[in-house]
Design a protein around this motif. Structure first.
Motif, PDB file in Angstrom:
ATOM      1  N   ARG A  29       0.815  -1.215   0.000  1.00 53.87           N
ATOM      2  CA  ARG A  29       0.000   0.000   0.000  1.00 53.87           C
ATOM      3  C   ARG A  29       0.850   1.267   0.000  1.00 53.87           C
ATOM      4  NH1 ARG A  29      -5.414  -0.919   1.278  1.00 53.87           N
ATOM      5  NH2 ARG A  29      -5.912  -3.026   0.564  1.00 53.87           N
ATOM      6  N   GLY A  30       2.143   1.131  -0.196  1.00 55.02           N
ATOM      7  CA  GLY A  30       2.987   2.304  -0.354  1.00 55.02           C
ATOM      8  C   GLY A  30       3.753   2.745   0.869  1.00 55.02           C
ATOM      9  N   TYR A  31       3.667   1.989   1.965  1.00 56.96           N
ATOM     10  CA  TYR A  31       4.400   2.345   3.178  1.00 56.96           C
ATOM     11  C   TYR A  31       5.782   1.701   3.179  1.00 56.96           C
ATOM     12  CZ  TYR A  31      -0.021   3.977   5.130  1.00 56.96           C
ATOM     13  OH  TYR A  31      -1.191   4.669   5.350  1.00 56.96           O
ATOM     14  N   VAL A  32       6.783   2.474   3.536  1.00 58.11           N
ATOM     15  CA  VAL A  32       8.060   1.881   3.901  1.00 58.11           C
ATOM     16  C   VAL A  32       7.857   1.245   5.277  1.00 58.11           C
ATOM     17  CG1 VAL A  32      10.482   2.298   4.449  1.00 58.11           C
ATOM     18  CG2 VAL A  32       9.365   3.610   2.621  1.00 58.11           C
ATOM     19  N   VAL A  33       8.209  -0.013   5.416  1.00 58.44           N
ATOM     20  CA  VAL A  33       8.016  -0.713   6.686  1.00 58.44           C
ATOM     21  C   VAL A  33       9.380  -1.083   7.255  1.00 58.44           C
ATOM     22  CG1 VAL A  33       7.054  -2.732   7.841  1.00 58.44           C
ATOM     23  CG2 VAL A  33       5.777  -1.624   5.989  1.00 58.44           C
ATOM     24  N   VAL A  34       9.589  -0.761   8.522  1.00 53.13           N
ATOM     25  CA  VAL A  34      10.805  -1.137   9.227  1.00 53.13           C
ATOM     26  C   VAL A  34      10.377  -2.063  10.368  1.00 53.13           C
ATOM     27  CG1 VAL A  34      12.877  -0.351  10.415  1.00 53.13           C
ATOM     28  CG2 VAL A  34      11.848   1.072   8.617  1.00 53.13           C
ATOM     29  N   ASN A  35      10.677  -3.328  10.233  1.00 57.99           N
ATOM     30  CA  ASN A  35      10.245  -4.370  11.158  1.00 57.99           C
ATOM     31  C   ASN A  35      11.426  -4.717  12.057  1.00 57.99           C
ATOM     32  OD1 ASN A  35       8.841  -6.458  12.365  1.00 57.99           O
ATOM     33  ND2 ASN A  35       8.987  -7.848  10.617  1.00 57.99           N
ATOM     34  N   VAL A  36      11.309  -4.402  13.349  1.00 58.75           N
ATOM     35  CA  VAL A  36      12.477  -4.403  14.228  1.00 58.75           C
ATOM     36  C   VAL A  36      12.421  -5.504  15.287  1.00 58.75           C
ATOM     37  CG1 VAL A  36      12.726  -1.908  13.917  1.00 58.75           C
ATOM     38  CG2 VAL A  36      11.531  -2.781  15.931  1.00 58.75           C
ATOM     39  N   SER A  37      13.597  -5.892  15.750  1.00 56.85           N
ATOM     40  CA  SER A  37      13.761  -6.789  16.896  1.00 56.85           C
ATOM     41  C   SER A  37      14.142  -5.969  18.124  1.00 56.85           C
ATOM     42  CB  SER A  37      14.848  -7.823  16.614  1.00 56.85           C
ATOM     43  OG  SER A  37      14.497  -8.647  15.523  1.00 56.85           O
ATOM     44  N   TYR A  38      14.040  -6.593  19.302  1.00 60.03           N
ATOM     45  CA  TYR A  38      14.448  -5.934  20.545  1.00 60.03           C
ATOM     46  C   TYR A  38      14.925  -6.988  21.536  1.00 60.03           C
ATOM     47  CZ  TYR A  38       9.603  -7.209  21.773  1.00 60.03           C
ATOM     48  OH  TYR A  38       8.415  -7.884  21.970  1.00 60.03           O
ATOM     49  N   ARG A  39      15.574  -6.553  22.598  1.00 60.09           N
ATOM     50  CA  ARG A  39      16.113  -7.478  23.596  1.00 60.09           C
ATOM     51  C   ARG A  39      14.995  -8.053  24.476  1.00 60.09           C
ATOM     52  NH1 ARG A  39      20.404  -3.761  26.462  1.00 60.09           N
ATOM     53  NH2 ARG A  39      18.993  -2.147  25.636  1.00 60.09           N
ATOM     54  N   PHE A  40      15.255  -9.254  25.010  1.00 58.78           N
ATOM     55  CA  PHE A  40      14.245  -9.973  25.769  1.00 58.78           C
ATOM     56  C   PHE A  40      14.570 -10.038  27.261  1.00 58.78           C
ATOM     57  CE2 PHE A  40      13.573 -12.578  21.672  1.00 58.78           C
ATOM     58  CZ  PHE A  40      12.614 -11.687  21.212  1.00 58.78           C
ATOM     59  N   ALA A  41      13.495 -10.060  28.051  1.00 64.53           N
ATOM     60  CA  ALA A  41      13.591 -10.398  29.472  1.00 64.53           C
ATOM     61  C   ALA A  41      13.657 -11.930  29.589  1.00 64.53           C
ATOM     62  CB  ALA A  41      12.369  -9.860  30.202  1.00 64.53           C
ATOM     63  N   PRO A  42      14.215 -12.469  30.665  1.00 62.67           N
ATOM     64  CA  PRO A  42      14.734 -11.761  31.843  1.00 62.67           C
ATOM     65  C   PRO A  42      16.195 -11.328  31.739  1.00 62.67           C
ATOM     66  CG  PRO A  42      14.799 -14.104  32.252  1.00 62.67           C
ATOM     67  CD  PRO A  42      14.183 -13.930  30.889  1.00 62.67           C
ATOM     68  N   GLU A  43      16.870 -11.702  30.644  1.00 62.17           N
ATOM     69  CA  GLU A  43      18.276 -11.300  30.543  1.00 62.17           C
ATOM     70  C   GLU A  43      18.395  -9.784  30.556  1.00 62.17           C
ATOM     71  OE1 GLU A  43      22.236 -11.948  27.705  1.00 62.17           O
ATOM     72  OE2 GLU A  43      20.308 -12.865  27.156  1.00 62.17           O
ATOM     73  N   TYR A  44      17.458  -9.119  29.906  1.00 63.15           N
ATOM     74  CA  TYR A  44      17.464  -7.659  29.854  1.00 63.15           C
ATOM     75  C   TYR A  44      16.146  -7.149  30.435  1.00 63.15           C
ATOM     76  CZ  TYR A  44      21.434  -8.308  26.757  1.00 63.15           C
ATOM     77  OH  TYR A  44      22.642  -8.674  26.232  1.00 63.15           O
ATOM     78  N   ARG A  45      16.223  -6.376  31.490  1.00 62.81           N
ATOM     79  CA  ARG A  45      15.040  -5.853  32.169  1.00 62.81           C
ATOM     80  C   ARG A  45      14.599  -4.531  31.542  1.00 62.81           C
ATOM     81  NH1 ARG A  45      13.851 -10.186  35.806  1.00 62.81           N
ATOM     82  NH2 ARG A  45      15.790 -10.828  36.798  1.00 62.81           N
ATOM     83  N   PHE A  46      13.334  -4.217  31.735  1.00 57.91           N
ATOM     84  CA  PHE A  46      12.825  -2.912  31.310  1.00 57.91           C
ATOM     85  C   PHE A  46      13.619  -1.802  32.024  1.00 57.91           C
ATOM     86  CE2 PHE A  46       9.969   0.709  31.638  1.00 57.91           C
ATOM     87  CZ  PHE A  46       9.485   0.798  30.347  1.00 57.91           C
ATOM     88  N   PRO A  47      13.979  -0.708  31.336  1.00 54.06           N
ATOM     89  CA  PRO A  47      13.511  -0.258  30.030  1.00 54.06           C
ATOM     90  C   PRO A  47      14.415  -0.615  28.847  1.00 54.06           C
ATOM     91  CG  PRO A  47      14.641   1.547  31.091  1.00 54.06           C
ATOM     92  CD  PRO A  47      14.717   0.371  32.049  1.00 54.06           C
ATOM     93  N   ALA A  48      15.184  -1.687  28.927  1.00 58.01           N
ATOM     94  CA  ALA A  48      16.080  -2.034  27.822  1.00 58.01           C
ATOM     95  C   ALA A  48      15.320  -2.134  26.502  1.00 58.01           C
ATOM     96  CB  ALA A  48      16.787  -3.364  28.123  1.00 58.01           C
TER      97      ALA A  48
END
Length: 312
Positions: free
Chosen positions: A112-131
């Motif tokens: 539909r014409g959108y540039v899409v940036v599909n991202v990963s992030y770090r996981f708990a419990p190894e990394y706690r919020f706000p990581a």
């Protein structure tokens, strides 16, 4: 009202059938979306565009605790006009899954014409919020850094997430450029969004008894860390200049109960913000995501109206 993290289907059905949710269903009936083709011509998005995908681009700086990647979906549009973009964030209880879950949505939006940036992030419990939030703040800066390369209109970037991804996208949108401690040191006003699509959103972490997922994300229970739980909740950060939100939620969701959507909508409305809520009737948390076609259509309509092309 406090609810358990895992109420029965009967409890969820009762919530969906009466009380504030019934009033919400009546009040929000007019928000059911028109087909995208019924939009004014200037607001309609192109359809079925060809596209290419740039896979596994590392977006984090070299000294980041864990290298993180993103996939970029680039529509084949003619001319030099800048294009709208959507940053997508997957769910998984803050502890797992992958951005592959968002691939079918990314494909529909790029067509539909959108540039899409599909991202990963770090996981708990190894990394706690706000990581996890910090990861998305870095990703959002990275998108702006490549706006010229990908022909993105930096004024028309939206966020889209489901479940824990919706929690993170909503937080990112709401704390950007504010005095919240969560906005420093990686945020800033340019890490916000022009609009947000948020499905199955854990909007107020204080509405649950602290279960395993929250304890490992927050490094403790709500009783032990009440201030941290409040600050990690999107409803805590709603302000009068919040971007427009499109929420969708299963009426029988027994993992993220419907009260979460109702609470979030009311908080946004109370500050004078534009919010739309689509109930996925008779669906739970997983089935809302698996059978989300109507929500995707409504979200495309919403973004076309909230992020129209210049001079539209």
């Amino acid at each position: 009202m406090r609810v358990n993290a895992n109420p029965s289907h009967e409890t969820a059905g009762a919530l969906a059938a009466g009380g504030p949710l019934l009033r919400s269903l009546c009040r929000l009936h007019h928000l059911r979306q028109r087909p995208e083709s019924d939009l004014p011509p200037a607001q309609q998005q192109p359809r079925d565009l060809d596209y290419r995908v740039v896979k596994n681009r590392t977006y984090t700086p070299p000294d980041w605790p864990q290298p993180l990647q993103a996939d970029i979906y680039l529509p084949a549009t003619a001319g030099a006009a800048r294009r709208p973009a959507v940053m997508m964030v997957h769910g998984g209880g803050w502890e797992g899954r992958s951005r592959d879950d968002m691939t079918p949505i990314a494909k529909r939006f790029v067509r539909r014409g959108y540039v899409v940036v599909n991202v990963s992030y770090r996981f708990a419990p190894e990394y706690r919020f706000p990581a996890q939030l910090n990861d998305l703040q870095v990703a959002r800066h990275w998108i702006d850094d490549h706006a010229g390369e990908w022909r993105i209109d930096s004024q028309r970037i939206a966020g889209l997430g489901y479940s824990s991804g919706a929690h993170l996208v909503s937080l990112l949108a709401l704390v950007a450029g504010t005095s919240s401690s969560l906005d420093a040191p990686y945020g800033g006003s340019d890490t916000g969004f022009a609009a947000v699509v948020s499905g199955g959103t854990p909007a107020d972490l204080r509405l649950w008894d602290s279960g395993r997922l929250l304890i490992q994300l927050m490094d403790g229970t709500e009783a032990e860390r009440p201030t941290a739980y409040a600050e990690a909740s999107p409803v805590f950060h709603v302000h009068p200049d919040s971007p427009p939100f499109f929420l969708f939620h299963g009426s029988w969701d027994d993992l993220v109960p419907p009260e979460q959507a109702e609470t979030f909508m009311q908080a946004l409305e109370a500050k004078g913000n534009h919010v739309e809520l689509l109930w996925m009737n008779g669906r739970g948390h997983i089935t809302t995501f698996l059978f989300r076609g109507s929500a995707e259509s409504a979200a495309l309509d919403f973004l076309a109206r909230e992020m129209p092309a210049p001079n539209a």
